[in-house]
Motif scaffolding. Structure first.
Motif, PDB file in Angstrom:
ATOM      1  N   LYS A 143     -54.382 125.981  74.437  1.00  0.00           N
ATOM      2  CA  LYS A 143     -55.066 125.276  73.345  1.00  0.00           C
ATOM      3  C   LYS A 143     -54.475 123.887  73.125  1.00  0.00           C
ATOM      4  O   LYS A 143     -55.214 122.911  72.932  1.00  0.00           O
ATOM      5  CB  LYS A 143     -54.985 126.090  72.060  1.00  0.00           C
ATOM      6  CG  LYS A 143     -55.855 127.333  72.081  1.00  0.00           C
ATOM      7  CD  LYS A 143     -55.713 128.106  70.788  1.00  0.00           C
ATOM      8  CE  LYS A 143     -56.603 129.322  70.745  1.00  0.00           C
ATOM      9  NZ  LYS A 143     -56.469 130.071  69.488  1.00  0.00           N
ATOM     10  N   ARG A 144     -53.146 123.762  73.150  1.00  0.00           N
ATOM     11  CA  ARG A 144     -52.502 122.445  72.985  1.00  0.00           C
ATOM     12  C   ARG A 144     -52.908 121.500  74.111  1.00  0.00           C
ATOM     13  O   ARG A 144     -53.188 120.323  73.877  1.00  0.00           O
ATOM     14  CB  ARG A 144     -50.980 122.588  72.951  1.00  0.00           C
ATOM     15  CG  ARG A 144     -50.409 122.842  71.591  1.00  0.00           C
ATOM     16  CD  ARG A 144     -48.898 122.629  71.541  1.00  0.00           C
ATOM     17  NE  ARG A 144     -48.189 123.291  72.619  1.00  0.00           N
ATOM     18  CZ  ARG A 144     -47.772 124.568  72.604  1.00  0.00           C
ATOM     19  NH1 ARG A 144     -47.991 125.309  71.554  1.00  0.00           N
ATOM     20  NH2 ARG A 144     -47.134 125.080  73.631  1.00  0.00           N
ATOM     21  N   SER A 195     -50.264 135.837  77.385  1.00  0.00           N
ATOM     22  CA  SER A 195     -49.311 135.997  76.288  1.00  0.00           C
ATOM     23  C   SER A 195     -49.689 135.020  75.172  1.00  0.00           C
ATOM     24  O   SER A 195     -50.426 134.055  75.394  1.00  0.00           O
ATOM     25  CB  SER A 195     -47.889 135.711  76.771  1.00  0.00           C
ATOM     26  OG  SER A 195     -47.735 134.327  77.048  1.00  0.00           O
ATOM     27  N   MET A 196     -49.160 135.266  73.987  1.00  0.00           N
ATOM     28  CA  MET A 196     -49.433 134.373  72.846  1.00  0.00           C
ATOM     29  C   MET A 196     -48.959 132.954  73.140  1.00  0.00           C
ATOM     30  O   MET A 196     -49.636 131.986  72.793  1.00  0.00           O
ATOM     31  CB  MET A 196     -48.772 134.905  71.576  1.00  0.00           C
ATOM     32  CG  MET A 196     -49.422 136.169  71.043  1.00  0.00           C
ATOM     33  SD  MET A 196     -51.160 135.926  70.624  1.00  0.00           S
ATOM     34  CE  MET A 196     -51.011 134.950  69.155  1.00  0.00           C
ATOM     35  N   SER A 197     -47.809 132.802  73.785  1.00  0.00           N
ATOM     36  CA  SER A 197     -47.305 131.459  74.083  1.00  0.00           C
ATOM     37  C   SER A 197     -48.204 130.763  75.110  1.00  0.00           C
ATOM     38  O   SER A 197     -48.420 129.552  75.021  1.00  0.00           O
ATOM     39  CB  SER A 197     -45.858 131.508  74.560  1.00  0.00           C
ATOM     40  OG  SER A 197     -45.751 132.222  75.764  1.00  0.00           O
ATOM     41  N   ASP A 198     -48.742 131.507  76.077  1.00  0.00           N
ATOM     42  CA  ASP A 198     -49.683 130.918  77.031  1.00  0.00           C
ATOM     43  C   ASP A 198     -50.956 130.459  76.334  1.00  0.00           C
ATOM     44  O   ASP A 198     -51.482 129.383  76.622  1.00  0.00           O
ATOM     45  CB  ASP A 198     -50.050 131.911  78.135  1.00  0.00           C
ATOM     46  CG  ASP A 198     -48.960 132.085  79.179  1.00  0.00           C
ATOM     47  OD1 ASP A 198     -48.024 131.274  79.211  1.00  0.00           O
ATOM     48  OD2 ASP A 198     -49.055 133.057  79.954  1.00  0.00           O
ATOM     49  N   MET A 254     -49.445 130.274  83.987  1.00  0.00           N
ATOM     50  CA  MET A 254     -50.335 131.081  83.196  1.00  0.00           C
ATOM     51  C   MET A 254     -51.091 132.002  84.151  1.00  0.00           C
ATOM     52  O   MET A 254     -52.114 131.625  84.680  1.00  0.00           O
ATOM     53  CB  MET A 254     -51.285 130.191  82.416  1.00  0.00           C
ATOM     54  CG  MET A 254     -50.572 129.315  81.420  1.00  0.00           C
ATOM     55  SD  MET A 254     -51.663 128.190  80.573  1.00  0.00           S
ATOM     56  CE  MET A 254     -51.387 126.751  81.602  1.00  0.00           C
ATOM     57  N   GLU A 309     -51.335 129.543  73.175  1.00  0.00           N
ATOM     58  CA  GLU A 309     -51.035 128.328  72.414  1.00  0.00           C
ATOM     59  C   GLU A 309     -50.891 127.124  73.333  1.00  0.00           C
ATOM     60  O   GLU A 309     -51.336 126.029  73.008  1.00  0.00           O
ATOM     61  CB  GLU A 309     -49.778 128.525  71.560  1.00  0.00           C
ATOM     62  CG  GLU A 309     -49.983 129.499  70.416  1.00  0.00           C
ATOM     63  CD  GLU A 309     -51.161 129.136  69.523  1.00  0.00           C
ATOM     64  OE1 GLU A 309     -51.297 127.957  69.139  1.00  0.00           O
ATOM     65  OE2 GLU A 309     -51.959 130.040  69.218  1.00  0.00           O
ATOM     66  N   GLY A 310     -50.280 127.328  74.493  1.00  0.00           N
ATOM     67  CA  GLY A 310     -50.132 126.244  75.461  1.00  0.00           C
ATOM     68  C   GLY A 310     -51.470 125.757  75.984  1.00  0.00           C
ATOM     69  O   GLY A 310     -51.695 124.551  76.132  1.00  0.00           O
TER      70      GLY A 310
END
Length: 79
Positions: free
Chosen positions: A70-71, A62-65, A1, A67-68
């Motif tokens: 937050k998870r 990025s959006m996937s980062d 990230m 979400e990662g």
């Protein structure tokens, strides 16, 4: 990230490491010190058990980062 020349977050086993700029020290936040988190506009705000808050700009990732991140926080914090 990671975003070159921007703030970035590294996830470790027991803490997050947040680097914002060359003129501010890296901030290390232990997961067991995080009470909760929320988003405001493009900021992710970590509420710490001490009453303090730490934040970083999600537009840098990025959006996937996002979400990662937050998870990861969800799985590590004790609610």
């Amino acid at each position: 990230m990671n975003k070159p020349q921007k703030a970035y977050v590294r996830a470790h086993d027991d803490h997050l490491s947040i680097y914002r700029s060359s003129w501010t020290p890296r901030e290390r936040i232990r997961y067991d010190k995080i009470e909760d988190y929320y988003t405001v506009s493009s900021l992710l705000v970590l509420q710490l058990k001490s009453g303090r808050e730490s934040q970083f700009d999600l537009d840098l990732f990025s959006m996937s980062d996002v979400e990662g991140i937050k998870r990861l926080i969800e799985t590590k914090i004790e609610k």
